[in-house]
Design a protein around this motif. Structure first.
Motif, PDB file in Angstrom:
ATOM      1  N   HIS A   1       0.865  -1.179   0.000  1.00 11.07           N
ATOM      2  CA  HIS A   1       0.000   0.000   0.000  1.00 11.07           C
ATOM      3  C   HIS A   1       0.905   1.234   0.000  1.00 11.07           C
ATOM      4  O   HIS A   1       1.674   1.434   0.920  1.00 11.07           O
ATOM      5  CB  HIS A   1      -0.873  -0.027   1.256  1.00 11.07           C
TER       6      HIS A   1
ATOM      7  N   ASP B   1      -2.963   6.177  -1.712  1.00 15.12           N
ATOM      8  CA  ASP B   1      -3.921   5.072  -1.669  1.00 15.12           C
ATOM      9  C   ASP B   1      -3.806   4.152  -2.891  1.00 15.12           C
ATOM     10  O   ASP B   1      -4.797   3.723  -3.469  1.00 15.12           O
ATOM     11  CB  ASP B   1      -5.346   5.611  -1.524  1.00 15.12           C
TER      12      ASP B   1
ATOM     13  N   LEU C   1      -2.439   0.543  -4.438  1.00 14.39           N
ATOM     14  CA  LEU C   1      -2.077  -0.835  -4.083  1.00 14.39           C
ATOM     15  C   LEU C   1      -1.268  -1.446  -5.215  1.00 14.39           C
ATOM     16  O   LEU C   1      -1.659  -1.371  -6.377  1.00 14.39           O
ATOM     17  CB  LEU C   1      -3.325  -1.684  -3.836  1.00 14.39           C
TER      18      LEU C   1
ATOM     19  N   GLU D   1       3.310   2.813   2.725  1.00 22.06           N
ATOM     20  CA  GLU D   1       2.511   3.050   3.927  1.00 22.06           C
ATOM     21  C   GLU D   1       2.243   1.776   4.712  1.00 22.06           C
ATOM     22  O   GLU D   1       2.195   1.804   5.928  1.00 22.06           O
ATOM     23  CB  GLU D   1       1.198   3.738   3.564  1.00 22.06           C
TER      24      GLU D   1
ATOM     25  N   ASP E   1      -0.319  -5.037   3.008  1.00 21.68           N
ATOM     26  CA  ASP E   1      -1.697  -5.463   3.249  1.00 21.68           C
ATOM     27  C   ASP E   1      -1.913  -6.907   2.828  1.00 21.68           C
ATOM     28  O   ASP E   1      -1.404  -7.337   1.791  1.00 21.68           O
ATOM     29  CB  ASP E   1      -2.684  -4.594   2.464  1.00 21.68           C
TER      30      ASP E   1
ATOM     31  N   GLN F   1      -5.111  -8.774   1.724  1.00 24.97           N
ATOM     32  CA  GLN F   1      -6.459  -8.363   1.330  1.00 24.97           C
ATOM     33  C   GLN F   1      -7.110  -9.452   0.487  1.00 24.97           C
ATOM     34  O   GLN F   1      -6.963  -9.485  -0.721  1.00 24.97           O
ATOM     35  CB  GLN F   1      -6.373  -7.049   0.550  1.00 24.97           C
TER      36      GLN F   1
ATOM     37  N   VAL G   1     -11.275  -3.855  -0.445  1.00 21.50           N
ATOM     38  CA  VAL G   1     -10.460  -3.118   0.513  1.00 21.50           C
ATOM     39  C   VAL G   1     -10.970  -3.267   1.957  1.00 21.50           C
ATOM     40  O   VAL G   1     -10.198  -3.168   2.902  1.00 21.50           O
ATOM     41  CB  VAL G   1     -10.333  -1.631   0.095  1.00 21.50           C
TER      42      VAL G   1
ATOM     43  N   ARG H   1      -3.374  -4.940   7.876  1.00 20.18           N
ATOM     44  CA  ARG H   1      -2.121  -4.337   7.393  1.00 20.18           C
ATOM     45  C   ARG H   1      -1.058  -4.219   8.458  1.00 20.18           C
ATOM     46  O   ARG H   1      -1.349  -4.207   9.635  1.00 20.18           O
ATOM     47  CB  ARG H   1      -2.383  -3.003   6.730  1.00 20.18           C
TER      48      ARG H   1
ATOM     49  N   ARG I   1       2.210  -1.765   9.345  1.00 21.83           N
ATOM     50  CA  ARG I   1       2.847  -0.476   9.105  1.00 21.83           C
ATOM     51  C   ARG I   1       4.344  -0.551   9.415  1.00 21.83           C
ATOM     52  O   ARG I   1       4.722  -1.171  10.408  1.00 21.83           O
ATOM     53  CB  ARG I   1       2.223   0.611   9.991  1.00 21.83           C
TER      54      ARG I   1
END
Length: 185
Positions: free
Chosen positions: A119, A123, A125, A168, A171, A173, A177, A182, A184
């Motif tokens: 990510h 925003d 992916l 960022e 993820d 997934q 979404v 996720r 970080r």
């Protein structure tokens, strides 16, 4: 050092219990969750080197299973690792080292590949890139289209990111979404 970090993450995945994961506030899952395991809700965020358990493909799926997941590291790829390969102009490669375990009760099916994403700022992916043959520094987790209950896999995913773009999170997934969890940096 890498082996030690992976071993610690594997132990954390094996021990993932109500104290290690955000307990789901949703209704009871449609499958039997292994004793001592609490599932994290979609949207849960952890730091790199932390683990969590999730329902896969979703908590309400009667044929679902519990996966323990972790991201051990996110690293910019050293130039020497890809010196024999062509990296598209303007791209920065990243290694993301992941650990996965299927705690059961069912097999996890991945007909379209593993649902890991990088990510980025804005925003965006980015899916993993196929690892070039001969790149030994980054071997993908050995998970086929079906990942049996009781199996564990660790490995590396290769991502190509436009230079100057901030990472960022990593993820997992399995759907849209709203299903993402996720890690970080």
């Amino acid at each position: 050092m890498r082996a030690l970090a992976a071993a610690v993450l594997l132990l954390a995945l094996a021990a993932c219990s109500s104290g290690d994961a955000q307990e789901s506030s949703a209704s009871e899952p449609g499958f039997e969750v292994p004793t001592g395991l609490s599932l994290s809700d979609p949207g849960t965020e952890k730091k790199v080197r932390e683990s969590m358990a999730v329902a896969y493909p979703s908590a309400d799926d009667e044929a679902g299973t519990a996966l323990t997941l972790g991201v051990a590291r996110i690293d910019k790829v050293p130039r020497r690792d890809l010196s024999l390969f062509t990296v598209p102009e303007g791209m920065q490669p990243y290694y993301v080292r992941v650990v996965m375990g299927n705690r059961g009760p069912a097999a996890a099916e991945f007909p379209e590949g593993l649902p890991w994403w990088l990510h980025l700022a804005g925003d965006v992916l980015v899916p993993p890139t196929a690892t070039p043959a001969g790149l030994t520094a980054c071997a993908a987790p050995k998970v086929g289209a079906s990942f049996a209950a009781g199996q564990t896999a660790k490995g590396c995913l290769l991502f190509l990111v436009p230079r100057g773009t901030a990472v960022e999170s990593v993820d997992f997934q399995p759907g849209d979404v709203t299903t993402a969890v996720r890690w970080r940096p």
